[in-house]
Write a protein that holds these residues in place. Sequence first.
Motif, PDB file in Angstrom:
ATOM      1  N   PRO A  31       0.834  -1.205   0.000  1.00 28.79           N
ATOM      2  CA  PRO A  31       0.000   0.000   0.000  1.00 28.79           C
ATOM      3  C   PRO A  31       0.869   1.256   0.000  1.00 28.79           C
ATOM      4  O   PRO A  31       2.008   1.242   0.486  1.00 28.79           O
ATOM      5  CB  PRO A  31      -0.802  -0.129   1.303  1.00 28.79           C
ATOM      6  CG  PRO A  31      -0.767  -1.581   1.642  1.00 28.79           C
ATOM      7  CD  PRO A  31       0.566  -2.067   1.162  1.00 28.79           C
ATOM      8  N   GLY A  32       0.323   2.339  -0.549  1.00 32.40           N
ATOM      9  CA  GLY A  32       1.034   3.614  -0.589  1.00 32.40           C
ATOM     10  C   GLY A  32       0.424   4.623   0.371  1.00 32.40           C
ATOM     11  O   GLY A  32      -0.801   4.693   0.502  1.00 32.40           O
ATOM     12  N   ILE A  33       1.277   5.391   1.035  1.00 33.54           N
ATOM     13  CA  ILE A  33       0.825   6.377   2.014  1.00 33.54           C
ATOM     14  C   ILE A  33       1.355   7.759   1.631  1.00 33.54           C
ATOM     15  O   ILE A  33       2.577   7.962   1.547  1.00 33.54           O
ATOM     16  CB  ILE A  33       1.308   6.032   3.440  1.00 33.54           C
ATOM     17  CG1 ILE A  33       0.881   4.610   3.843  1.00 33.54           C
ATOM     18  CG2 ILE A  33       0.786   7.075   4.437  1.00 33.54           C
ATOM     19  CD1 ILE A  33      -0.602   4.415   4.006  1.00 33.54           C
ATOM     20  N   LEU A  34       0.462   8.702   1.408  1.00 35.36           N
ATOM     21  CA  LEU A  34       0.815  10.116   1.297  1.00 35.36           C
ATOM     22  C   LEU A  34       0.967  10.644   2.715  1.00 35.36           C
ATOM     23  O   LEU A  34       0.014  10.644   3.490  1.00 35.36           O
ATOM     24  CB  LEU A  34      -0.288  10.865   0.541  1.00 35.36           C
ATOM     25  CG  LEU A  34      -0.294  12.389   0.629  1.00 35.36           C
ATOM     26  CD1 LEU A  34       1.018  12.991   0.148  1.00 35.36           C
ATOM     27  CD2 LEU A  34      -1.483  12.943  -0.151  1.00 35.36           C
ATOM     28  N   TYR A  35       2.170  11.087   3.056  1.00 37.93           N
ATOM     29  CA  TYR A  35       2.554  11.325   4.456  1.00 37.93           C
ATOM     30  C   TYR A  35       2.959  12.795   4.616  1.00 37.93           C
ATOM     31  O   TYR A  35       3.804  13.294   3.869  1.00 37.93           O
ATOM     32  CB  TYR A  35       3.710  10.393   4.780  1.00 37.93           C
ATOM     33  CG  TYR A  35       4.346  10.528   6.136  1.00 37.93           C
ATOM     34  CD1 TYR A  35       3.985   9.688   7.183  1.00 37.93           C
ATOM     35  CD2 TYR A  35       5.362  11.454   6.353  1.00 37.93           C
ATOM     36  CE1 TYR A  35       4.606   9.787   8.421  1.00 37.93           C
ATOM     37  CE2 TYR A  35       5.986  11.557   7.585  1.00 37.93           C
ATOM     38  CZ  TYR A  35       5.596  10.722   8.608  1.00 37.93           C
ATOM     39  OH  TYR A  35       6.224  10.831   9.831  1.00 37.93           O
ATOM     40  N   TYR A  36       2.352  13.470   5.599  1.00 38.04           N
ATOM     41  CA  TYR A  36       2.568  14.899   5.789  1.00 38.04           C
ATOM     42  C   TYR A  36       3.293  15.213   7.099  1.00 38.04           C
ATOM     43  O   TYR A  36       2.953  14.685   8.160  1.00 38.04           O
ATOM     44  CB  TYR A  36       1.235  15.632   5.807  1.00 38.04           C
ATOM     45  CG  TYR A  36       0.565  15.761   4.466  1.00 38.04           C
ATOM     46  CD1 TYR A  36       1.073  16.610   3.492  1.00 38.04           C
ATOM     47  CD2 TYR A  36      -0.601  15.055   4.194  1.00 38.04           C
ATOM     48  CE1 TYR A  36       0.431  16.751   2.263  1.00 38.04           C
ATOM     49  CE2 TYR A  36      -1.248  15.195   2.965  1.00 38.04           C
ATOM     50  CZ  TYR A  36      -0.716  16.049   2.012  1.00 38.04           C
ATOM     51  OH  TYR A  36      -1.342  16.175   0.806  1.00 38.04           O
ATOM     52  N   SER A  37       4.241  16.127   6.986  1.00 38.21           N
ATOM     53  CA  SER A  37       4.951  16.626   8.164  1.00 38.21           C
ATOM     54  C   SER A  37       4.126  17.683   8.883  1.00 38.21           C
ATOM     55  O   SER A  37       3.051  18.098   8.435  1.00 38.21           O
ATOM     56  CB  SER A  37       6.286  17.252   7.728  1.00 38.21           C
ATOM     57  OG  SER A  37       6.036  18.489   7.048  1.00 38.21           O
ATOM     58  N   ASP A  38       4.685  18.169   9.983  1.00 42.99           N
ATOM     59  CA  ASP A  38       4.174  19.368  10.632  1.00 42.99           C
ATOM     60  C   ASP A  38       4.805  20.590   9.957  1.00 42.99           C
ATOM     61  O   ASP A  38       5.430  20.479   8.895  1.00 42.99           O
ATOM     62  CB  ASP A  38       4.448  19.324  12.135  1.00 42.99           C
ATOM     63  CG  ASP A  38       5.913  19.062  12.460  1.00 42.99           C
ATOM     64  OD1 ASP A  38       6.785  19.374  11.626  1.00 42.99           O
ATOM     65  OD2 ASP A  38       6.203  18.540  13.560  1.00 42.99           O
ATOM     66  N   PRO A 117      -1.929   0.269  -6.618  1.00 42.01           N
ATOM     67  CA  PRO A 117      -2.622   1.540  -6.856  1.00 42.01           C
ATOM     68  C   PRO A 117      -4.022   1.613  -6.276  1.00 42.01           C
ATOM     69  O   PRO A 117      -4.571   2.708  -6.127  1.00 42.01           O
ATOM     70  CB  PRO A 117      -2.659   1.628  -8.390  1.00 42.01           C
ATOM     71  CG  PRO A 117      -2.535   0.223  -8.864  1.00 42.01           C
ATOM     72  CD  PRO A 117      -1.656  -0.469  -7.860  1.00 42.01           C
ATOM     73  N   ALA A 118      -4.591   0.499  -5.913  1.00 41.05           N
ATOM     74  CA  ALA A 118      -5.931   0.497  -5.321  1.00 41.05           C
ATOM     75  C   ALA A 118      -5.889   0.581  -3.804  1.00 41.05           C
ATOM     76  O   ALA A 118      -6.938   0.544  -3.160  1.00 41.05           O
ATOM     77  CB  ALA A 118      -6.690  -0.752  -5.748  1.00 41.05           C
ATOM     78  N   LYS A 119      -4.680   0.700  -3.239  1.00 40.71           N
ATOM     79  CA  LYS A 119      -4.534   0.726  -1.780  1.00 40.71           C
ATOM     80  C   LYS A 119      -3.745   1.963  -1.382  1.00 40.71           C
ATOM     81  O   LYS A 119      -2.538   1.926  -1.190  1.00 40.71           O
ATOM     82  CB  LYS A 119      -3.836  -0.540  -1.284  1.00 40.71           C
ATOM     83  CG  LYS A 119      -4.603  -1.822  -1.575  1.00 40.71           C
ATOM     84  CD  LYS A 119      -3.869  -3.045  -1.066  1.00 40.71           C
ATOM     85  CE  LYS A 119      -4.654  -4.314  -1.337  1.00 40.71           C
ATOM     86  NZ  LYS A 119      -3.942  -5.525  -0.830  1.00 40.71           N
ATOM     87  N   LEU A 120      -4.454   3.083  -1.266  1.00 41.27           N
ATOM     88  CA  LEU A 120      -3.816   4.355  -0.950  1.00 41.27           C
ATOM     89  C   LEU A 120      -4.377   4.928   0.345  1.00 41.27           C
ATOM     90  O   LEU A 120      -5.595   4.942   0.562  1.00 41.27           O
ATOM     91  CB  LEU A 120      -4.038   5.364  -2.074  1.00 41.27           C
ATOM     92  CG  LEU A 120      -3.447   5.019  -3.443  1.00 41.27           C
ATOM     93  CD1 LEU A 120      -3.795   6.119  -4.441  1.00 41.27           C
ATOM     94  CD2 LEU A 120      -1.943   4.820  -3.364  1.00 41.27           C
ATOM     95  N   GLY A 121      -3.470   5.401   1.184  1.00 45.98           N
ATOM     96  CA  GLY A 121      -3.856   6.051   2.421  1.00 45.98           C
ATOM     97  C   GLY A 121      -3.082   7.338   2.604  1.00 45.98           C
ATOM     98  O   GLY A 121      -2.229   7.703   1.791  1.00 45.98           O
ATOM     99  N   THR A 122      -3.366   8.044   3.687  1.00 42.41           N
ATOM    100  CA  THR A 122      -2.666   9.279   3.998  1.00 42.41           C
ATOM    101  C   THR A 122      -2.543   9.413   5.504  1.00 42.41           C
ATOM    102  O   THR A 122      -3.341   8.860   6.271  1.00 42.41           O
ATOM    103  CB  THR A 122      -3.387  10.489   3.373  1.00 42.41           C
ATOM    104  OG1 THR A 122      -2.638  11.677   3.630  1.00 42.41           O
ATOM    105  CG2 THR A 122      -4.782  10.643   3.938  1.00 42.41           C
TER     106      THR A 122
END
Length: 245
Positions: A31-38, A117-122
């Motif tokens: 799975p892919g994760i769009l990951y955000y900092s502070d 591509p069908a397994k995306l999180g954030t």
Amino acid sequence: MQITTRNLGLTVDDSLMRVYVAAPKPEGTYPGILYYSDIYQLGRPITRLADRLAGYGYVVAAPEIFHRLEPIGTVIEPNDLGRLRGNDAARRTEIAAYDADARAVLDWLKQDPNVSPAKLGTMGFCIGGHLACRAALQPDVQAAVCCYPTGIHSGKLGRDPADTLPRISEIHGEVLLIFGTLDPHVPAAGRQTIVETLQTTGVSHHVLLYDADHTFMRDDGPRFDPVATDCAWDEIIEFFNRTLA
């Protein structure tokens, strides 16, 4: 599992955006994760958390959220001046720019050969928690982890008022919200506003409350709470394992 790390560049609105990528070392599709900092961008306290998530079997892509304003590779120091600088950069970034960055990283994840591509999180922290919630408005995001997200309840995110809360019904996936009860930036009334909106709109969600302060998962400051952090990580991994299975 062991991981690999690298930096790549994506051009968004004619601005080069550095993306830090942490991924499992064993060959496979994850799975892919769009990951955000502070607001301090991609310093080691934040990238260590990205590395940790990758070790559980996720390709984690973390963009520099202020790439339009700060030189590539900039890490803002978490002190009084850095706080002013980071908050000012957040204030001067347009909401549409944040949305364009999210779409660019999600599209990159979908074409990466190591990502399903069908397994995306954030996932994100502080302003990144808000950005993760906003990224969940994208129809291909199945799961969002929002750690002490600021500005959702008040509509504060960038140059323009944020319409994240009014659009919350557009979320198709599940949301995990993590708050500290001692957090002055997301007070009890703000938490209640977010939760009531999720309940009213029928968005699937879970809320975790810890007796902790804002940014309690950063391991470089006095508000770090290792016990609450470990407990939160157990819940985060269980959540992603279930929603992105």
